[in-house]
Design a protein around this motif. Structure first.
Motif, PDB file in Angstrom:
ATOM      1  N   VAL A 183       0.860  -1.175   0.000  1.00  0.00           N
ATOM      2  CA  VAL A 183       0.000   0.000   0.000  1.00  0.00           C
ATOM      3  C   VAL A 183       0.900   1.229   0.000  1.00  0.00           C
ATOM      4  CG1 VAL A 183      -1.685   1.340   1.316  1.00  0.00           C
ATOM      5  CG2 VAL A 183      -1.906  -1.147   1.170  1.00  0.00           C
ATOM      6  N   VAL A 184       0.735   2.079  -0.996  1.00  0.00           N
ATOM      7  CA  VAL A 184       1.460   3.339  -1.057  1.00  0.00           C
ATOM      8  C   VAL A 184       0.597   4.387  -0.360  1.00  0.00           C
ATOM      9  CG1 VAL A 184       2.472   5.104  -2.561  1.00  0.00           C
ATOM     10  CG2 VAL A 184       2.562   2.679  -3.227  1.00  0.00           C
ATOM     11  N   LEU A 185       1.073   4.895   0.759  1.00  0.00           N
ATOM     12  CA  LEU A 185       0.321   5.838   1.582  1.00  0.00           C
ATOM     13  C   LEU A 185       0.883   7.242   1.367  1.00  0.00           C
ATOM     14  CD1 LEU A 185      -1.738   6.446   3.818  1.00  0.00           C
ATOM     15  CD2 LEU A 185      -0.033   5.722   5.500  1.00  0.00           C
ATOM     16  N   VAL A 186       0.077   8.111   0.767  1.00  0.00           N
ATOM     17  CA  VAL A 186       0.507   9.470   0.451  1.00  0.00           C
ATOM     18  C   VAL A 186       0.033  10.387   1.573  1.00  0.00           C
ATOM     19  CG1 VAL A 186       0.493  11.324  -1.258  1.00  0.00           C
ATOM     20  CG2 VAL A 186       0.290   8.925  -1.999  1.00  0.00           C
ATOM     21  N   VAL A 187       0.981  11.016   2.256  1.00  0.00           N
ATOM     22  CA  VAL A 187       0.674  11.759   3.478  1.00  0.00           C
ATOM     23  C   VAL A 187       1.142  13.208   3.351  1.00  0.00           C
ATOM     24  CG1 VAL A 187       0.982  11.872   5.983  1.00  0.00           C
ATOM     25  CG2 VAL A 187       0.960   9.648   4.828  1.00  0.00           C
ATOM     26  N   PRO A 188       0.220  14.169   3.313  1.00  0.00           N
ATOM     27  CA  PRO A 188       0.627  15.574   3.371  1.00  0.00           C
ATOM     28  C   PRO A 188       1.312  15.876   4.706  1.00  0.00           C
ATOM     29  CG  PRO A 188      -1.634  15.367   2.598  1.00  0.00           C
ATOM     30  CD  PRO A 188      -1.231  14.018   3.120  1.00  0.00           C
ATOM     31  N   GLN A 189       2.254  16.783   4.664  1.00  0.00           N
ATOM     32  CA  GLN A 189       3.028  17.108   5.873  1.00  0.00           C
ATOM     33  C   GLN A 189       2.283  18.135   6.718  1.00  0.00           C
ATOM     34  OE1 GLN A 189       7.000  16.728   3.271  1.00  0.00           O
ATOM     35  NE2 GLN A 189       7.328  17.801   5.195  1.00  0.00           N
TER      36      GLN A 189
END
Length: 277
Positions: A183-189
């Protein structure tokens, strides 16, 4: 993480793609028994199996759809690739990649499917984005079929592709997570991004896939000064890549021009090229 960094399989005849047809009148179905491709992570990944990557955003606007499209576009020239839209109330990934007016099957056309689906027949009915087949939601007919139909379609497509990229909404993650290699988890900072990412990780545990590999992609900017290291610490993950905030990424999505260049493509190459057995 070693199993989740497996090299992309190369399928014979990848340069031979079936043309898209008009919307189907009959749902393709398998005539014989199909192999059980369900996974509990990537622990028993055979050499010739499709690599299945799910991309999910920690919150809305994270850029997960752009990352998913970039992974498919970068992977397309390497192996038979399909991009699958699992965001039930989204605009449709076909709009993002510029094939929204092309003939072909969308998810609502499969709502009446029963049992296993033949991957070869299904992919022949899908619109194509260059070398990539696209199974998209439809903004004119929102929603996805039942989880059973979604799983049957994914199993059929995985049987005939080397790379399956899922653009997954958070609510659609649970049924498909056990069948994914990573799972590629894209997380804004930002704090909302971290909180959303923690919720996604909890859903993975609830899905019975706590051991599935999670590849963290952080997304700038950091309006409150939240650094990549702080995101890593909060989530207990090491960042596999960082997607900078650039207007060019948003502009590319607006004109259906997600391609082989730019920051998203570089992130995709990093995620795919870094995989070794």
């Amino acid at each position: 993480m070693s199993d989740a960094r497996a090299a992309l399989p190369t399928l014979p005849g990848d340069d031979l793609v079936a043309p898209a047809r008009s919307r189907c009148t009959e749902v393709p179905s398998a005539t014989g028994p199909r192999p059980d491709r369900a996974r509990a992570g990537a622990r028993d990944h055979p050499e010739d199996a499709a690599l299945v990557l799910a991309v999910v955003g920690a919150r809305g606007g994270a850029g997960a759809s752009t990352v998913a499209a970039a992974l498919a576009r970068v992977g397309g020239p390497r192996t038979a690739t399909v991009l699958v839209d699992l965001v039930p109330d989204g605009a449709g990934v076909d709009l993002l990649v510029g094939v929204e007016d092309d003939a072909g099957v969308r998810w609502p056309d499969l709502a009446g499917a029963r049992g296993a689906l033949d991957g070869d027949e299904l992919v022949a009915l899908l619109p194509r984005w260059g070398p990539v087949a696209v199974l998209s939601a439809d903004h004119r007919r929102p929603g996805l079929p039942s989880p059973a139909v979604v799983v049957a379609a994914l199993e059929g497509l995985a049987a005939v592709h080397g790379l399956v990229v899922l653009d997954v909404g958070r609510d659609a993650l649970v049924p498909v997570a056990p069948r994914c290699d990573a799972v590629v988890l894209v997380v804004p900072q930002d704090l909302a991004g971290v909180a959303g990412a923690l919720a996604v990780l909890a859903r993975l545990a609830d899905a019975g896939a706590p051991g599935v590999d999670v590849l963290l992609v952080t997304r700038g900017p950091a309006p409150g000064g939240l650094g990549v290291a702080e995101v890593e610490t909060a989530l207990g993950l090491r960042a596999a890549a960082r997607l900078p905030h650039r207007r060019s990424v948003a502009r590319a999505g607006e004109r259906g021009a997600v391609g082989l260049g730019g920051p998203a493509a570089r992130v995709a190459r990093r995620l795919l090229d870094g995989r070794s057995r």
